[in-house]
Motif scaffolding. Structure first.
Motif, short mmCIF file in Angstrom:
data_model
loop_
_atom_site.label_atom_id
_atom_site.label_comp_id
_atom_site.label_asym_id
_atom_site.label_seq_id
_atom_site.Cartn_x
_atom_site.Cartn_y
_atom_site.Cartn_z
N ILE A 142 7.61 -16.51 0.29
CA ILE A 142 6.91 -16.20 1.54
C ILE A 142 6.34 -14.79 1.51
N MET A 143 7.11 -13.84 0.99
CA MET A 143 6.71 -12.43 1.02
C MET A 143 5.72 -12.07 -0.09
N HIS A 144 5.35 -13.02 -0.93
CA HIS A 144 4.31 -12.76 -1.92
C HIS A 144 3.02 -13.50 -1.56
N HIS A 145 2.91 -13.90 -0.31
CA HIS A 145 1.67 -14.50 0.17
C HIS A 145 0.73 -13.40 0.64
N GLU A 146 -0.56 -13.67 0.62
CA GLU A 146 -1.56 -12.68 1.00
C GLU A 146 -1.40 -12.18 2.43
N ASP A 147 -0.78 -12.99 3.30
CA ASP A 147 -0.59 -12.58 4.69
C ASP A 147 0.20 -11.29 4.81
N VAL A 148 1.08 -11.03 3.85
CA VAL A 148 1.93 -9.85 3.89
C VAL A 148 1.10 -8.57 3.90
N MET A 179 -6.72 -8.49 15.82
CA MET A 179 -7.33 -9.55 15.02
C MET A 179 -8.23 -9.02 13.92
N VAL A 180 -8.31 -7.69 13.77
CA VAL A 180 -9.17 -7.07 12.76
C VAL A 180 -8.33 -6.10 11.94
N ASP A 181 -8.63 -6.00 10.64
CA ASP A 181 -7.88 -5.09 9.78
C ASP A 181 -8.79 -4.57 8.69
N THR A 182 -8.36 -3.46 8.07
CA THR A 182 -9.07 -2.93 6.91
C THR A 182 -8.56 -3.60 5.65
N VAL A 183 -9.30 -3.46 4.56
CA VAL A 183 -8.89 -4.05 3.29
C VAL A 183 -7.69 -3.27 2.74
N PRO A 184 -6.61 -3.95 2.38
CA PRO A 184 -5.43 -3.25 1.86
C PRO A 184 -5.63 -2.83 0.41
N ARG A 185 -4.64 -2.11 -0.13
CA ARG A 185 -4.66 -1.77 -1.55
C ARG A 185 -4.63 -3.04 -2.39
N LEU A 186 -5.50 -3.11 -3.37
CA LEU A 186 -5.57 -4.31 -4.21
C LEU A 186 -4.85 -4.15 -5.54
N ASP A 187 -4.37 -2.93 -5.82
CA ASP A 187 -3.70 -2.72 -7.11
C ASP A 187 -2.25 -3.17 -7.09
N ARG A 188 -1.75 -3.57 -5.93
CA ARG A 188 -0.37 -4.05 -5.83
C ARG A 188 -0.30 -5.56 -5.68
N VAL A 189 -1.41 -6.24 -5.95
CA VAL A 189 -1.41 -7.69 -5.98
C VAL A 189 -0.97 -8.10 -7.38
N LEU A 190 0.29 -8.50 -7.51
CA LEU A 190 0.88 -8.74 -8.82
C LEU A 190 0.71 -10.19 -9.24
N THR A 191 0.51 -10.38 -10.53
CA THR A 191 0.31 -11.72 -11.06
C THR A 191 1.65 -12.45 -11.17
N GLU A 192 1.56 -13.75 -11.37
CA GLU A 192 2.76 -14.57 -11.54
C GLU A 192 3.57 -14.11 -12.75
N ASP A 193 2.89 -13.68 -13.80
CA ASP A 193 3.60 -13.21 -14.99
C ASP A 193 4.37 -11.92 -14.72
N ARG A 194 3.78 -11.01 -13.91
CA ARG A 194 4.47 -9.77 -13.59
C ARG A 194 5.72 -10.02 -12.74
N LEU A 195 5.68 -11.10 -11.97
CA LEU A 195 6.78 -11.41 -11.06
C LEU A 195 7.79 -12.38 -11.66
N GLU A 196 7.58 -12.78 -12.90
CA GLU A 196 8.40 -13.85 -13.49
C GLU A 196 9.89 -13.52 -13.47
N LEU A 197 10.26 -12.33 -13.90
CA LEU A 197 11.68 -11.97 -13.96
C LEU A 197 12.29 -11.90 -12.57
N LEU A 198 11.54 -11.37 -11.61
CA LEU A 198 12.05 -11.28 -10.25
C LEU A 198 12.23 -12.67 -9.65
#
Length: 277
Positions: free
Chosen positions: A52-58, A205-224
């Motif tokens: 849940i916490m790795h969804h874009e909504d976060v 209902m409006v927001d700015t674009v968040p940091r995009l460098d912390r969007v981790l791939t499935e491979d980076r999250l594999e061990l976690l």
């Protein structure tokens, strides 16, 4: 070293995950359990929270999407069914072993984004679920070998119940009386009619674009995603950003020094010897 001077949610300060504000529940000095149901609970809830916490909504301050809310809905129903189905009331006999003793298992945790989460709903709900996991890991019934009690179910389940009722009230417009009623669940019609714009201000209902460098791939999250045994976590793991217990101890120690005339930069006063008789 076990964390015994605070029950705060802990900062998983490891590489990029530490910079991104990842967190784990606080197991204190209780690294494992003899109770299979508690092990199951920690695994089930921890893994679901991870996804849940790795969804874009976060990363967005706007209200969560239906996708995320349906995942929370399903987790609530699944968690509630486990606790209701396995909890034994005080007036019933517990199943006991005779000739065998379980070896037990070490708790595994699933680090999740928390401290830098921009979505206020998901951050609050994540905190409640992490507290539920901490309660389960530190609960007395980890010594029980076969059963959990209704007291345990109520203690750890109250946090998940609060998440669900909060979601129903603030995002679906349910009244407190309805959301807290026994047996209440959201229906497909509720999800079909979900429209946060009916309840929220235009600013929310409006927001700015968040940091995009912390969007981790499935491979980076594999061990976690596989879970990490608490005995394999860093020895210096600590709360974020400071331990309040240590903070107050240090400030009070400094205040005591000032009161006694001992400053941070001045030597301790020299007490002259008593005169010879």
């Amino acid at each position: 070293m076990p964390i015994t001077n605070t029950d705060a949610i802990l900062h998983y300060n490891v590489g990029i995950f530490g910079e991104a504000g990842y967190a784990v529940p606080n197991w204190s000095n209780d690294v494992g359990s003899l109770n299979p149901t508690i092990i199951d609970w920690v695994q089930l809830v921890g893994r679901n929270l991870f996804h849940i916490m790795h969804h874009e909504d976060v990363d967005l301050r706007i209200p969560p999407s239906r996708n995320t809310l349906e995942r929370i809905h399903k987790l609530y129903l699944r968690a509630a069914s486990i606790l209701a189905g396995r909890a034994v009331p005080a007036g019933e006999r517990n199943m006991e072993v005779q000739h065998v003793r379980p070896a037990g298992d070490v708790f595994r945790v699933y680090p999740v984004p928390y401290f830098h989460v921009r979505n206020p709903f998901l951050k609050r709900w994540c905190e409640l679920v992490l507290l539920s996991l901490s309660e389960a890991m530190q609960h007395t019934e980890n010594r029980k070998e076969m059963e959990i009690s209704t007291a345990f179910a109520g203690q750890v389940g109250q946090y998940v119940r609060r998440v669900y009722s909060n979601m129903a009230i603030e995002l679906f417009g349910k009244t407190r009386e309805v959301a807290l009623a026994d047996g209440f669940v959201l229906t497909d019609a509720d999800f079909d009619a979900y429209n946060p714009g009916d309840f929220f201000t235009a600013t929310e209902m409006v927001d700015t674009v968040p940091r995009l460098d912390r969007v981790l791939t499935e491979d980076r999250l594999e061990l976690l995603a596989e879970g990490i045994a608490v005995t394999g976590l860093p020895a210096d793991i600590a709360p974020w950003p400071v331990n309040l217990t240590n903070f107050y101890a240090n400030t009070r120690e400094g205040a005591n020094n000032v009161a006694s005339g001992v400053g941070a930069d001045s030597p301790a006063p020299v007490i002259p010897p008593a005169p010879a008789p």
